[in-house]
Write a protein that holds these residues in place. Sequence first.
Motif, PDB file in Angstrom:
ATOM      1  N   ARG A  33      -8.309  12.003  -5.427  1.00  0.00           N
ATOM      2  CA  ARG A  33      -9.611  11.037  -5.542  1.00  0.00           C
ATOM      3  C   ARG A  33      -9.707  10.657  -4.057  1.00  0.00           C
ATOM      4  O   ARG A  33      -8.645  10.345  -3.297  1.00  0.00           O
ATOM      5  CB  ARG A  33      -9.111  10.010  -6.450  1.00  0.00           C
ATOM      6  N   THR A  34     -10.895  10.296  -3.849  1.00  0.00           N
ATOM      7  CA  THR A  34     -11.077   9.799  -2.286  1.00  0.00           C
ATOM      8  C   THR A  34     -12.155   8.224  -2.799  1.00  0.00           C
ATOM      9  O   THR A  34     -12.592   7.993  -3.740  1.00  0.00           O
ATOM     10  CB  THR A  34     -11.762  10.475  -1.467  1.00  0.00           C
ATOM     11  N   THR A  35     -11.933   7.632  -1.289  1.00  0.00           N
ATOM     12  CA  THR A  35     -12.873   6.638  -1.159  1.00  0.00           C
ATOM     13  C   THR A  35     -13.710   6.531  -0.076  1.00  0.00           C
ATOM     14  O   THR A  35     -13.209   6.737   1.042  1.00  0.00           O
ATOM     15  CB  THR A  35     -11.813   5.120  -1.009  1.00  0.00           C
ATOM     16  N   PRO A  36     -15.107   6.337  -0.069  1.00  0.00           N
ATOM     17  CA  PRO A  36     -16.056   6.261   1.134  1.00  0.00           C
ATOM     18  C   PRO A  36     -15.483   5.330   2.208  1.00  0.00           C
ATOM     19  O   PRO A  36     -14.828   4.164   1.805  1.00  0.00           O
ATOM     20  CB  PRO A  36     -17.328   6.021   0.552  1.00  0.00           C
ATOM     21  N   TRP A  37     -15.638   5.529   3.371  1.00  0.00           N
ATOM     22  CA  TRP A  37     -14.884   4.796   4.479  1.00  0.00           C
ATOM     23  C   TRP A  37     -15.295   3.113   4.429  1.00  0.00           C
ATOM     24  O   TRP A  37     -14.501   2.413   4.665  1.00  0.00           O
ATOM     25  CB  TRP A  37     -15.110   5.414   5.830  1.00  0.00           C
ATOM     26  N   ARG A  38     -16.629   2.919   4.052  1.00  0.00           N
ATOM     27  CA  ARG A  38     -16.858   1.592   4.206  1.00  0.00           C
ATOM     28  C   ARG A  38     -16.223   0.820   2.732  1.00  0.00           C
ATOM     29  O   ARG A  38     -15.841  -0.248   3.209  1.00  0.00           O
ATOM     30  CB  ARG A  38     -18.416   1.395   4.046  1.00  0.00           C
ATOM     31  N   GLU A  39     -16.114   1.478   2.032  1.00  0.00           N
ATOM     32  CA  GLU A  39     -15.346   0.884   0.871  1.00  0.00           C
ATOM     33  C   GLU A  39     -13.976   0.819   1.235  1.00  0.00           C
ATOM     34  O   GLU A  39     -13.270  -0.394   0.790  1.00  0.00           O
ATOM     35  CB  GLU A  39     -15.597   1.555  -0.424  1.00  0.00           C
ATOM     36  N   PHE A  40     -13.503   1.797   1.899  1.00  0.00           N
ATOM     37  CA  PHE A  40     -11.899   1.558   2.058  1.00  0.00           C
ATOM     38  C   PHE A  40     -11.834   0.372   2.835  1.00  0.00           C
ATOM     39  O   PHE A  40     -10.611  -0.298   2.836  1.00  0.00           O
ATOM     40  CB  PHE A  40     -11.410   3.101   2.811  1.00  0.00           C
ATOM     41  N   LEU A  41     -12.474   0.411   4.113  1.00  0.00           N
ATOM     42  CA  LEU A  41     -12.205  -0.825   5.146  1.00  0.00           C
ATOM     43  C   LEU A  41     -12.457  -2.152   4.495  1.00  0.00           C
ATOM     44  O   LEU A  41     -11.618  -2.976   4.896  1.00  0.00           O
ATOM     45  CB  LEU A  41     -13.246  -0.267   6.430  1.00  0.00           C
ATOM     46  N   ALA A  42     -13.308  -2.136   3.650  1.00  0.00           N
ATOM     47  CA  ALA A  42     -13.689  -3.519   3.036  1.00  0.00           C
ATOM     48  C   ALA A  42     -12.247  -3.930   2.074  1.00  0.00           C
ATOM     49  O   ALA A  42     -12.034  -4.986   2.260  1.00  0.00           O
ATOM     50  CB  ALA A  42     -14.695  -3.365   2.048  1.00  0.00           C
TER      51      ALA A  42
END
Length: 239
Positions: free
Chosen positions: A226-235
């Motif tokens: 599974r993955t997380t979009p970069w904005r959500e990850f950085l947040a």
Amino acid sequence: MTTVVITQPMLFPWPGFFEQLALADVYVYLDDAQFSKGSFTNRVQVKVGDQVKWMTIPLAGGGTYKPIMDLDATAADWRTTHQSLLKQSLAGASHAQDAIDILSKSYEREKLCDALIQSIELSAAYIGIGKSRKITHSSELDIPGSSWKRVLDIVLSLGGTRYLTGHGAARYMDHEAFEASGVSVEYMDYSLTPWPQGDTAFTPYVSILNLIGHAGRDAHQYLKPRTTPWREFLAKQAP
């Protein structure tokens, strides 16, 4: 959507890596990257009882200032040492011999970089992931540059529209530049799914050979990509 994954060749990496590999439409071995001492290129952790030990391929000259594809191992009998360590690690595991066979077959390759790549490919084939992915090597692409710009150029050259990466890339990635070029960036959300490891405390941060040795052909059941979009990850990383 075409998902591209780019990583350096590594020695029997941990199961989280194979969750990433399972999502790749195109996989690039970054074999012309300069070797970094202390990386997972030539070493991986294995579990022996309640302890975690390093299984390391000793490098001629320490591997200093060489690209991974030009690394050479020392003349020491590290193959036999690794086989003995793995047997000790997987003592009592129901599929230990399968893992030992994969290690032995990988080490048949004379060139070190080829052995590293085989350690990934044979493990992936055993688990049954990534059968349809396209595989290439950065040394074959003739794309110059460094850091995130070279990564982006590689992705674009392969028709990629999604770049999937591990957590370390957050330190240097220009995410907006990828998006401006039509490439979305997502980070792995490693599942860390526990698998049986005998009577000892579980740790996910060991070689894929541990999962294969204990779970055999059912190893894929413990990989949940599974993955997380970069904005959500950085947040989530923000203090």
